[in-house]
Design an enzyme around this catalytic site. Structure first.
Site, PDB file in Angstrom:
ATOM      1  N   ARG A 130       0.839  -1.204   0.000  1.00 42.46           N
ATOM      2  CA  ARG A 130       0.000   0.000   0.000  1.00 42.46           C
ATOM      3  C   ARG A 130       0.872   1.251   0.000  1.00 42.46           C
ATOM      4  NH1 ARG A 130      -1.930   2.007   4.475  1.00 42.46           N
ATOM      5  NH2 ARG A 130      -2.258   0.014   5.523  1.00 42.46           N
ATOM      6  N   LYS A 172      -9.239   5.579 -19.154  1.00 45.41           N
ATOM      7  CA  LYS A 172      -9.608   5.987 -20.515  1.00 45.41           C
ATOM      8  C   LYS A 172      -8.410   5.841 -21.470  1.00 45.41           C
ATOM      9  CE  LYS A 172     -13.250   7.291 -18.134  1.00 45.41           C
ATOM     10  NZ  LYS A 172     -14.363   6.418 -17.882  1.00 45.41           N
ATOM     11  N   TYR A 229     -17.137  16.287 -15.979  1.00 45.09           N
ATOM     12  CA  TYR A 229     -17.587  14.940 -15.623  1.00 45.09           C
ATOM     13  C   TYR A 229     -18.502  15.092 -14.406  1.00 45.09           C
ATOM     14  CZ  TYR A 229     -17.616  10.325 -13.633  1.00 45.09           C
ATOM     15  OH  TYR A 229     -18.032   9.142 -13.095  1.00 45.09           O
ATOM     16  N   ASP A 234      -8.275  18.364 -15.034  1.00 44.13           N
ATOM     17  CA  ASP A 234      -8.623  17.007 -15.459  1.00 44.13           C
ATOM     18  C   ASP A 234      -8.258  16.908 -16.940  1.00 44.13           C
ATOM     19  OD1 ASP A 234      -9.869  14.702 -16.395  1.00 44.13           O
ATOM     20  OD2 ASP A 234     -11.592  14.898 -15.053  1.00 44.13           O
TER      21      ASP A 234
HETATM   22  C1  LIG Z   1     -13.272  13.605 -17.616  1.00 43.16           C
HETATM   23  C2  LIG Z   1     -13.422  12.501 -16.618  1.00 43.16           C
HETATM   24  N1  LIG Z   1     -12.920  12.654 -15.387  1.00 43.16           N
HETATM   25  C3  LIG Z   1     -13.036  11.697 -14.456  1.00 43.16           C
HETATM   26  C4  LIG Z   1     -13.710  10.521 -14.717  1.00 43.16           C
HETATM   27  C5  LIG Z   1     -13.838   9.473 -13.628  1.00 43.16           C
HETATM   28  O1  LIG Z   1     -12.915   8.463 -13.812  1.00 43.16           O
HETATM   29  P1  LIG Z   1     -13.078   6.943 -13.251  1.00 43.16           P
HETATM   30  O2  LIG Z   1     -14.331   6.391 -13.853  1.00 43.16           O
HETATM   31  O3  LIG Z   1     -11.817   6.269 -13.671  1.00 43.16           O
HETATM   32  O4  LIG Z   1     -13.206   7.043 -11.765  1.00 43.16           O
HETATM   33  C6  LIG Z   1     -14.249  10.319 -15.991  1.00 43.16           C
HETATM   34  C7  LIG Z   1     -15.000   9.079 -16.277  1.00 43.16           C
HETATM   35  O5  LIG Z   1     -15.769   8.997 -17.213  1.00 43.16           O
HETATM   36  C8  LIG Z   1     -14.100  11.333 -16.965  1.00 43.16           C
HETATM   37  O6  LIG Z   1     -14.610  11.213 -18.210  1.00 43.16           O
END
Ligand SMILES: Cc1ncc(COP(=O)(O)O)c(C=O)c1O
Length: 374
Positions: free
Chosen positions: A47, A196, A99, A171
């Site tokens: 961890r 992604k 998101y 992000d």
């Molecule tokens: C722009 C963006 N940020 C964060 C996330 C969240 O990521 P995770 O599903 O890996 O927790 C997503 C998921 O679709 C996303 O498209």
């Protein structure tokens, strides 16, 4: 080194013990002490640190041009740590176009916990400027945004943040380091859902944070949250993300070329009301895209004529696209975003979000053509 070379070699070389060219996958949770009680080989308990995760973290830092990185069990775990690193009474500025999980996390978890938050349409810098306060500690940016592909001027936000002593987190999931370099634009933190594009094959859930500076007080706090919060990337997930990174530049170029071709096709189709793609000259913020993006990426959204029912019917007629959430992988996905996001959604009911994959663009266009009719 150029990004293609970095991506191939980042974080690892041939294994010093065996010569293995592909990096080993370390599953061990615990590591032997030296006879004098020390841990000179650097690992104690998984961890805290694991060699496979450490390899990925080195690669992530190199890729975004940061001094250090941390790999998490999901994108949301990474986002969560950034907000958790703040203190009750701190103020954050959060985008309304993002998101949906990000503003939801702040609203449902961190406001009750004592953070103050402003939710802002970051398409204009004035809105960001009007939202900051003396106690603003963080401005969160998502550009291009999920699912409407609105853009935010990152360097402009950084300037506003500097004036009040706030940090900027971006992000960068949709743009990837190929498309956009937030740390070079002055941001302090880059966040990725490595679920992604970085992993790229719809088979890993994981996240990342990359920081510009290792030595200010932020990184140790995030590191503490990783170790004591425990939401670490598992070894095999870390290994898969690192493998995905090796082909990232070439995948992103192909995703972008395909998305551009699809966006241009959709733009001229009579059944289409609007197309959202930053590479189109008709995108209302195309000028920002040209200035801060190197590739426009593989995500696009389309609004079809006929409302929600026609959007769902169009998605149902597709054969090459798969109707599924998520994005950034080899196969093209399409999704009716409003019905996933729930009542707080800003996604129009007639909007379909597309993750344009690596199929031949003419097969994607043929598929859309037969689904849209005409
Ligand atoms: C722009 C963006 N940020 C964060 C996330 C969240 O990521 P995770 O599903 O890996 O927790 C997503 C998921 O679709 C996303 O498209």
């Amino acid at each position: 080194m150029r990004i293609e070379t970095l991506c191939v070699h980042a974080g690892h070389g041939p294994d010093s013990a065996t010569g293995a060219v592909s990096p080993p996958l370390y599953l061990s949770t615990t590591y032997e002490r030296d006879t004098d009680g020390e841990f000179r080989r650097g690992f104690v308990y998984a961890r805290d640190a694991n060699p496979t995760r450490a390899m990925l973290e080195r690669a992530l830092a190199e890729l975004e041009g940061g001094e250090a990185a941390l790999a998490w069990s999901s994108g949301q775990a990474a986002t969560n740590a950034v907000f958790q690193s703040l203190r009750p009474g701190d103020h954050v500025v959060v985008p309304v176009f993002a998101y949906y999980g990000t503003p939801q996390l702040v609203r449902e978890v961190y406001e009750p916990w004592g953070l103050q938050a402003s939710y802002v349409d970051m398409r204009t810098l004035d809105a960001v400027r009007n939202a900051v306060r003396d106690n603003t500690r963080l401005i969160w940016v998502e550009s291009p945004s999920n699912p409407l592909l609105t853009l935010t001027d990152i360097a402009g936000v950084v300037e506003i943040a500097r004036d009040v002593g706030a940090r900027v987190a971006v992000d960068n999931t949709w743009a990837t380091p190929l498309g956009q370099r937030p740390l070079e634009l002055g941001a302090d933190i880059v966040m990725h859902s490595t679920t992604k594009y970085l992993s790229g094959h719809s088979d890993v859930l994981s996240g990342a944070l990359v920081v510009r500076e290792r030595d200010d007080d932020l990184f140790p706090r995030l590191r503490l949250l990783q170790k004591e919060g425990g939401a670490i990337a598992a070894p095999f997930d870390a290994w898969l993300v690192a493998r995905g990174i090796r082909t990232l530049p070439w995948r992103m170029r192909a995703h972008t070329a395909n998305a551009m071709a699809v966006a241009l096709f959709l733009q001229s189709h009579p059944a289409v009301e609007a197309v959202h793609y930053p590479g189109l000259v008709t995108h209302p913020q195309h000028e920002i895209a040209r200035r801060q993006m190197h590739l426009y990426g593989g995500m696009a959204s389309v609004q079809v004529r006929g409302g929600r029912s026609e959007a769902l019917a169009t998605a149902a007629r597709l054969r090459v696209f798969t109707r599924a959430t998520s994005l950034g992988a080899v196969e093209s996905l399409i999704e009716h975003r409003a019905s996933i996001e729930g009542s707080a959604t800003r996604a129009p009911e007639n909007l379909l979000r597309m993750s344009i994959g690596l199929e031949h663009h003419e097969d994607l266009i043929d598929d859309l053509q037969q689904a849209l009719g005409g």
